[in-house]
Design an enzyme around this catalytic site. Structure first.
Site, PDB file in Angstrom:
ATOM      1  N   GLU A 223       4.692  -7.746  -5.461  1.00 24.70           N
ATOM      2  CA  GLU A 223       5.015  -6.326  -5.524  1.00 24.70           C
ATOM      3  C   GLU A 223       4.356  -5.606  -4.361  1.00 24.70           C
ATOM      4  O   GLU A 223       3.196  -5.841  -4.072  1.00 24.70           O
ATOM      5  CB  GLU A 223       4.501  -5.776  -6.862  1.00 24.70           C
ATOM      6  CG  GLU A 223       4.936  -4.375  -7.134  1.00 24.70           C
ATOM      7  CD  GLU A 223       6.390  -4.169  -6.818  1.00 24.70           C
ATOM      8  OE1 GLU A 223       7.232  -4.703  -7.545  1.00 24.70           O
ATOM      9  OE2 GLU A 223       6.704  -3.488  -5.823  1.00 24.70           O
TER      10      GLU A 223
ATOM     11  N   GLU B  60       0.448   3.113  -4.616  1.00 23.89           N
ATOM     12  CA  GLU B  60       0.119   4.097  -5.636  1.00 23.89           C
ATOM     13  C   GLU B  60       0.520   5.471  -5.127  1.00 23.89           C
ATOM     14  O   GLU B  60       0.384   5.760  -3.937  1.00 23.89           O
ATOM     15  CB  GLU B  60      -1.382   4.079  -5.937  1.00 23.89           C
ATOM     16  CG  GLU B  60      -1.791   2.836  -6.681  1.00 23.89           C
ATOM     17  CD  GLU B  60      -3.265   2.837  -7.031  1.00 23.89           C
ATOM     18  OE1 GLU B  60      -3.863   3.924  -7.102  1.00 23.89           O
ATOM     19  OE2 GLU B  60      -3.801   1.739  -7.217  1.00 23.89           O
TER      20      GLU B  60
ATOM     21  N   VAL C 158       1.121  -2.021 -11.833  1.00 21.91           N
ATOM     22  CA  VAL C 158       2.278  -2.813 -11.406  1.00 21.91           C
ATOM     23  C   VAL C 158       3.200  -3.102 -12.595  1.00 21.91           C
ATOM     24  O   VAL C 158       4.409  -2.900 -12.518  1.00 21.91           O
ATOM     25  CB  VAL C 158       1.794  -4.123 -10.734  1.00 21.91           C
ATOM     26  CG1 VAL C 158       2.935  -5.070 -10.477  1.00 21.91           C
ATOM     27  CG2 VAL C 158       1.085  -3.796  -9.429  1.00 21.91           C
TER      28      VAL C 158
ATOM     29  N   GLY D  45      -9.291   2.334   1.642  1.00 20.85           N
ATOM     30  CA  GLY D  45      -9.971   2.056   0.380  1.00 20.85           C
ATOM     31  C   GLY D  45      -8.922   1.662  -0.636  1.00 20.85           C
ATOM     32  O   GLY D  45      -7.847   1.199  -0.268  1.00 20.85           O
TER      33      GLY D  45
ATOM     34  N   CYS E  44      -6.398  -2.235  -3.625  1.00 24.17           N
ATOM     35  CA  CYS E  44      -5.682  -3.384  -3.035  1.00 24.17           C
ATOM     36  C   CYS E  44      -6.279  -3.870  -1.727  1.00 24.17           C
ATOM     37  O   CYS E  44      -6.714  -5.017  -1.626  1.00 24.17           O
ATOM     38  CB  CYS E  44      -4.217  -3.024  -2.819  1.00 24.17           C
ATOM     39  SG  CYS E  44      -3.333  -2.841  -4.363  1.00 24.17           S
TER      40      CYS E  44
HETATM   41  C1  UDX Z   1      -1.268  -0.796  -0.532  1.00 22.29           C
HETATM   42  C2  UDX Z   1       0.011  -1.279   0.190  1.00 22.29           C
HETATM   43  O1  UDX Z   1       0.545  -0.225   1.006  1.00 22.29           O
HETATM   44  C3  UDX Z   1       1.045  -1.735  -0.826  1.00 22.29           C
HETATM   45  O2  UDX Z   1       2.182  -2.258  -0.164  1.00 22.29           O
HETATM   46  C4  UDX Z   1       0.414  -2.797  -1.723  1.00 22.29           C
HETATM   47  O3  UDX Z   1       1.332  -3.195  -2.722  1.00 22.29           O
HETATM   48  C5  UDX Z   1      -0.857  -2.284  -2.368  1.00 22.29           C
HETATM   49  O4  UDX Z   1      -1.763  -1.827  -1.369  1.00 22.29           O
HETATM   50  P1  UDX Z   1      -2.061   1.416  -1.802  1.00 22.29           P
HETATM   51  O5  UDX Z   1      -3.340   0.714  -2.085  1.00 22.29           O
HETATM   52  O6  UDX Z   1      -1.407   2.190  -2.902  1.00 22.29           O
HETATM   53  O7  UDX Z   1      -0.956   0.362  -1.290  1.00 22.29           O
HETATM   54  O8  UDX Z   1      -2.372   2.432  -0.608  1.00 22.29           O
HETATM   55  P2  UDX Z   1      -1.830   2.749   0.856  1.00 22.29           P
HETATM   56  O9  UDX Z   1      -0.926   3.917   0.821  1.00 22.29           O
HETATM   57  O10 UDX Z   1      -1.313   1.552   1.534  1.00 22.29           O
HETATM   58  O11 UDX Z   1      -3.215   3.224   1.547  1.00 22.29           O
HETATM   59  C6  UDX Z   1      -4.355   2.379   1.548  1.00 22.29           C
HETATM   60  C7  UDX Z   1      -5.547   3.019   2.192  1.00 22.29           C
HETATM   61  O12 UDX Z   1      -5.392   3.085   3.598  1.00 22.29           O
HETATM   62  C8  UDX Z   1      -5.881   4.441   1.743  1.00 22.29           C
HETATM   63  O13 UDX Z   1      -7.268   4.532   1.532  1.00 22.29           O
HETATM   64  C9  UDX Z   1      -5.450   5.308   2.909  1.00 22.29           C
HETATM   65  O14 UDX Z   1      -6.208   6.471   2.983  1.00 22.29           O
HETATM   66  C10 UDX Z   1      -5.699   4.390   4.085  1.00 22.29           C
HETATM   67  N1  UDX Z   1      -4.833   4.635   5.276  1.00 22.29           N
HETATM   68  C11 UDX Z   1      -3.488   4.437   5.195  1.00 22.29           C
HETATM   69  C12 UDX Z   1      -5.394   5.022   6.480  1.00 22.29           C
HETATM   70  O15 UDX Z   1      -6.623   5.206   6.593  1.00 22.29           O
HETATM   71  N2  UDX Z   1      -4.578   5.206   7.571  1.00 22.29           N
HETATM   72  C13 UDX Z   1      -3.239   4.997   7.514  1.00 22.29           C
HETATM   73  O16 UDX Z   1      -2.566   5.176   8.546  1.00 22.29           O
HETATM   74  C14 UDX Z   1      -2.667   4.615   6.291  1.00 22.29           C
END
Ligand code: UDX
Length: 435
Positions: free
Chosen positions: A154, A158, A11, A260, A263
């Site tokens: 924020e 990622e 971040v 996973g 966050c």
């Molecule tokens: C997330 C939030 O989107 C972001 O706004 C916050 O600031 C931090 O946490 P991030 O952890 O980078 O971001 O990942 P993200 O793209 O949101 O995906 C999270 C997880 O959910 C991944 O493991 C992904 O595989 C899973 N996922 C996502 C699903 O299983 N199905 C979906 O439809 C979307």
């Protein structure tokens, strides 16, 4: 504006770089001298598309610098962002000791001559942390120091952090101090995005409530996927049909192995803890967690059922990172899947476009595992292909090549990235989630 960022993790580094990119003067502070040295040498310690180029060009333009000195940060930045880790504790509550330490350090660097400073919390923190930061700075700073405290959560993801920062859906600024709010609005003037101004508690709460809602959407569609499986419906079609309702939206309705990353798991746990501490237990989120945990077990059972036993079976595993476009393996479901298969005696040949090195370092993978840069190489003589991460490279793979190389043409797609009809046409025995 003159900005300092304390903490150059995901971040802090991306935010600082993007603030420099829009024209601000940015000082990034980190207490890890090796990290600062790496950055000063022009190298970026994390994989984030577009970030390295931006760091380089902004350092060259003289808008971005790195230091280990908080004192320098406090001197050079009218607005000081705190972007340090807020890891979970064993009971799910948030460890705020890094935030507290930085607040104290900032306070001790302030003098009445420093002038007014805005202290902004960018890390994800429980509601009411801003009050504590204010109290701490007041306590440890000399008399007569002027400052305001702001929460500016924020929302970057990622893998697309730079784009999320430069083109956000919204900017949330929470403070009870008008002078601080005015300075924050000035910082965000170059960004084309709606700005929501709130009190400090609401801003802090928005972050946990938003992430929990997104996780809820994922668990919701995964629960629906299980009903689809039991009834012969197709979750992809169901998600499309639900998502066409503007009030719901199609995003974050991809069924699979569950969420996973660094966050969601921690933020959902934290929000459950916060709600309980406030005497308003949020039971729904416990169900979100339990559906998420069950997805992996259900999937493993599906593989077990077809393979009968894992022992001595060679498994091609596609995916180690917690999602596509990142090398991050923290709380990765693909890694958990790999650990389970190894524990049961499988021989795993793993590939991931970015996650191999991080998996070797942090994956805690013990057993008969080999890593391959070439995804097709993993298939040679394998008894099954298991897909754990939704990389586009995997979705575009040559199905006839998969068929040719596998010993038995079993494919278990934990992310629904292949088309079942195409897979079957290529002669694969294909299993996915909820269809
Ligand atoms: C997330 C939030 O989107 C972001 O706004 C916050 O600031 C931090 O946490 P991030 O952890 O980078 O971001 O990942 P993200 O793209 O949101 O995906 C999270 C997880 O959910 C991944 O493991 C992904 O595989 C899973 N996922 C996502 C699903 O299983 N199905 C979906 O439809 C979307």
């Amino acid at each position: 504006m003159k900005i300092s960022i304390i903490g150059t993790g995901y971040v802090g580094l991306t935010s600082g770089t993007c603030f420099a990119e829009v024209g601000h003067q940015v000082t990034c502070v980190d207490n890890n001298p090796e990290k600062v040295k790496t950055l000063l040498d022009g190298q970026v310690p994390i994989y984030e598309p577009g970030l390295a180029e931006l760091v380089k060009s902004n350092v060259a333009a003289g808008r971005l610098k790195f230091t280990t000195s908080t004192e320098e940060g406090v001197r050079d930045g009218d607005v000081i962002f705190i972007a340090v880790p807020t890891p979970p504790q064993p009971d799910g509550s948030v460890d705020l000791s890094f935030i507290e330490k930085v607040a104290r350090e900032i306070a001790q660097c302030l003098t009445p001559e420093t002038g007014y400073r805005v202290i902004v919390d960018k890390s994800t923190v429980p509601v009411k942390t801003g009050d504590k930061v204010e109290q701490t700075v007041r306590r440890y700073a000399p008399e007569g120091v002027e400052f305001g405290v702001v929460s500016n959560p924020e929302f970057l993801r990622e893998g697309c952090a730079v784009d999320d920062l430069l083109n956000p859906d919204r900017i949330v600024i929470g403070s009870n101090d008008d002078r601080a709010l005015a300075m924050m609005q000035k910082i965000y003037e170059p960004f084309v995005a709606p700005v929501l101004v709130t009190d400090i508690n609401s801003a802090e709460l928005i972050k946990h409530a938003a992430n929990s809602f997104l996780a809820l959407k994922i668990s919701y569609i995964n629960a629906v996927a299980n009903i689809c499986e039991a009834s012969g419906a197709d979750v992809e079609k169901v998600a499309e049909g639900i998502g066409m309702d503007k009030r719901i939206g199609r995003a974050f309705l991809n069924a699979g192995l569950g969420y996973g990353g660094s966050c969601f798991p921690k933020d959902i746990k934290a929000f459950i803890h916060i709600s309980e501490a406030l005497g308003q237990p949020f039971g729904l989120l416990k169900e979100v967690e339990s559906i998420n945990a069950n997805q992996l077990e259900r999937f493993l059972n599906k593989v077990r059922e077809k393979l009968w036993v894992f022992r001595e079976k060679k498994i091609a595993l596609w995916g180690l990172a917690f999602k596509q476009n990142t090398d991050d393996v923290r709380e990765s479901v693909a890694i958990k899947l790999c650990q389970k298969m190894l524990q049961e005696g499988a021989v795993v040949a793993a590939t991931d476009p970015q996650g191999i090195e991080t998996a070797k370092k942090f994956g805690d993978l013990e057993g008969d595992i080999s890593y391959h840069a070439d995804l097709y190489e993993t298939l040679d003589g394998a008894d099954a292909l298991v897909i754990g991460t939704e990389w586009p490279e995997f979705a575009q793979a040559d199905l006839s090549e998969i068929k040719k190389r596998l010993r038995t043409p079993l494919v278990f797609d934990g992310r629904n990235i292949l088309d079942p009809k195409d897979a079957e046409a290529a002669g694969l025995e294909y299993y996915s989630i909820g269809r």
